[in-house]
Design an enzyme around this catalytic site. Sequence first.
Site, mmCIF file in Angstrom:
data_model
loop_
_atom_site.group_PDB
_atom_site.id
_atom_site.type_symbol
_atom_site.label_atom_id
_atom_site.label_comp_id
_atom_site.label_asym_id
_atom_site.label_seq_id
_atom_site.Cartn_x
_atom_site.Cartn_y
_atom_site.Cartn_z
ATOM 1 N N GLY A 1 0.834 -1.196 0.000
ATOM 2 C CA GLY A 1 0.000 0.000 0.000
ATOM 3 C C GLY A 1 0.872 1.251 0.000
ATOM 4 N N GLU B 1 9.907 -2.445 3.945
ATOM 5 C CA GLU B 1 9.138 -2.403 2.694
ATOM 6 C C GLU B 1 10.020 -1.967 1.529
ATOM 7 O OE1 GLU B 1 4.714 -1.370 4.516
ATOM 8 O OE2 GLU B 1 6.076 0.260 4.060
HETATM 9 C C1 5RP Z 1 3.110 0.797 6.193
HETATM 10 C C2 5RP Z 1 2.763 1.416 4.897
HETATM 11 C C3 5RP Z 1 1.373 1.195 4.393
HETATM 12 O O1 5RP Z 1 1.445 0.548 3.176
HETATM 13 C C4 5RP Z 1 0.707 2.536 4.237
HETATM 14 O O2 5RP Z 1 0.724 3.199 5.482
HETATM 15 C C5 5RP Z 1 -0.729 2.395 3.734
HETATM 16 O O3 5RP Z 1 -1.491 1.754 4.707
HETATM 17 P P1 5RP Z 1 -3.023 1.431 4.507
HETATM 18 O O4 5RP Z 1 -3.123 0.422 3.407
HETATM 19 O O5 5RP Z 1 -3.462 0.906 5.839
HETATM 20 O O6 5RP Z 1 -3.719 2.726 4.159
HETATM 21 O O7 5RP Z 1 3.540 2.074 4.252
HETATM 22 O O8 5RP Z 1 4.397 1.151 6.582
#
Ligand code: 5RP
Length: 231
Positions: A85, A106
């Site tokens: 995400g 990530e």
């Molecule tokens: C975690 C991230 C997530 O991918 C990002 O915060 C998006 O999160 P969500 O899908 O809950 O909106 O970078 O470190």
Amino acid sequence: MDRDSAKQAAAEAAVQLVSDGMCVGLGSGSTTAYALEFLGRRIQAEALNVRGVPTSFATERRARAHGIPLASLDDDPALDLALDGADEVDSDFRLIKGGGGAHAREKVVAHQADRFVVLVDPTKEVHRLGAGFPVPVEVLPMAATPVMNTLEAVGATPTLRTAEAKDGPVVTDQGLWIIDAQFPDGIDAPAELSRRLCNRPGVLDHGLFLEMATDILVGHPDGSVDHHSAS
Ligand code: 5RP
């Protein structure tokens, strides 16, 4: 907007990109959590031989719960695909990530993948990066104050991320802290900021993901998905 339905649509489309035999990077966050659920179902229903490399403790636990066989970059350093995400995406495929504090792992996992597929709902699309969401910067605890001073010097308002169910700072999966750097008018030169942060002693990594995403899937509440591919 029904953001959950939009996230599910993006996640379901992303999981269709997984084929038998692939090793897949598994991102973190609520949108990726839907992808893990759909991927687990596909693995069981189609008896797929797929392995996943998780980017956080949370994802590792979710993947296990959905029956996704796990691997590490020691076993599989070359990934076919990474699914994740984002908190913001702009029209140049640049991202801010790290709302869940997992951006360092990530980024490593995305870097190892032939294709880095980003799944978002439409609220994540922005014209100017950083105008809404802060850039998370993961730091050694002893370097937190000097790094906050550096962030102020480049025009940001830094805040140490604090835990909700614990007194004190959020401690990442690496045992480090996170400073959220808010840029009141957005970020003028993301590449220059990225370089400065990477060169700052005490910084493990930051949440700017530049020239990494190959595909952005924007899910909509009606179930439709826009698939943007980097040329
Ligand atoms: C975690 C991230 C997530 O991918 C990002 O915060 C998006 O999160 P969500 O899908 O809950 O909106 O970078 O470190």
